[in-house]
Design a protein around this motif. Sequence first.
Motif, short mmCIF file in Angstrom:
data_model
loop_
_atom_site.label_atom_id
_atom_site.label_comp_id
_atom_site.label_asym_id
_atom_site.label_seq_id
_atom_site.Cartn_x
_atom_site.Cartn_y
_atom_site.Cartn_z
N ALA A 98 50.17 47.18 43.49
CA ALA A 98 49.51 46.34 42.49
C ALA A 98 48.84 45.14 43.16
CB ALA A 98 50.53 45.86 41.46
N LEU A 99 47.69 44.76 42.66
CA LEU A 99 47.00 43.58 43.18
C LEU A 99 47.88 42.34 43.03
CD1 LEU A 99 44.48 42.23 44.35
CD2 LEU A 99 43.55 42.10 42.03
N SER A 100 48.66 42.29 41.96
CA SER A 100 49.54 41.13 41.76
C SER A 100 50.54 40.99 42.91
CB SER A 100 50.28 41.25 40.43
OG SER A 100 51.02 42.45 40.37
N GLN A 101 51.02 42.11 43.46
CA GLN A 101 51.95 42.05 44.60
C GLN A 101 51.26 41.47 45.82
OE1 GLN A 101 52.82 46.36 44.18
NE2 GLN A 101 54.97 45.78 44.37
N ILE A 102 50.02 41.89 46.05
CA ILE A 102 49.26 41.38 47.18
C ILE A 102 49.08 39.87 47.07
CG2 ILE A 102 46.94 41.36 48.21
CD1 ILE A 102 48.34 43.90 48.95
N ARG A 103 48.73 39.43 45.87
CA ARG A 103 48.45 38.00 45.68
C ARG A 103 49.71 37.15 45.73
NH1 ARG A 103 43.53 38.20 41.22
NH2 ARG A 103 41.89 38.51 42.78
#
Length: 243
Positions: free
Chosen positions: A182-187
Amino acid sequence: MRYRLLFALIFCTLPVLTSAEPLRVGVASNFAKTMEALIAEYQQTYPTADAIAISIGSTGKLYAQIQQGAPLDLFFAADEERPNQLVQAGLTLGPAQPYTQGRLVFWHPKDAKQSELPTQINQSTNIAIANPRLAPYGLAARQALDSLGWKPKHQASLITLENVGQTWAIVTSGNASTGFVALSQIREQGLPEHTYTLVPAHLHEPIVQAAVIVGTTAKPRAAAHFLNFVQSRFSVPPPELSQ
């Protein structure tokens, strides 16, 4: 939107009462870190509110646990399908309520982004994904691979984990060279942009995440109050939608 307003009108002015038992929240693994931060903010904002205990897992696993009577008050899924199925089964108080929308990324931490997504995928030694039958991010990953016409070169080319949290962990450990997360994990980790590639949204179905109040809850007011709080933090398009 009308359901959010309805819950807000009914519950936002009600007192938040404290009891010995915590409010029990099941949350999809991709949203776990964000949820922990939201809980900390909520308890700072409402110091007399109930303590909150979270259970983290794949959407499919948490869904099955609720069907079997798990003592959860709220369920924050990574899709709309499972919450709506609980509503249809009469296992919730009120409808499923969207609270955010996620974006899928292809994470390649050891290889700088120098090519398009299909090339990045084809150059990977192996790829980790969450189980498409249990995890919405895994389903989106499988749909993206199918849309690109990707075929595994050998049996070990695709590594399937239970949820996107485990997918993150296996890439972090180096036991998988790349993975769909998920992009949220990256951020949350503040990773540089050259280590991941945003998967075009047209390659998979939208990842709309919804929540429900579980019908067996003994704390409907506290559950609705916390759900309203979470939704209020995403009243504008969430960070995942800004790219």
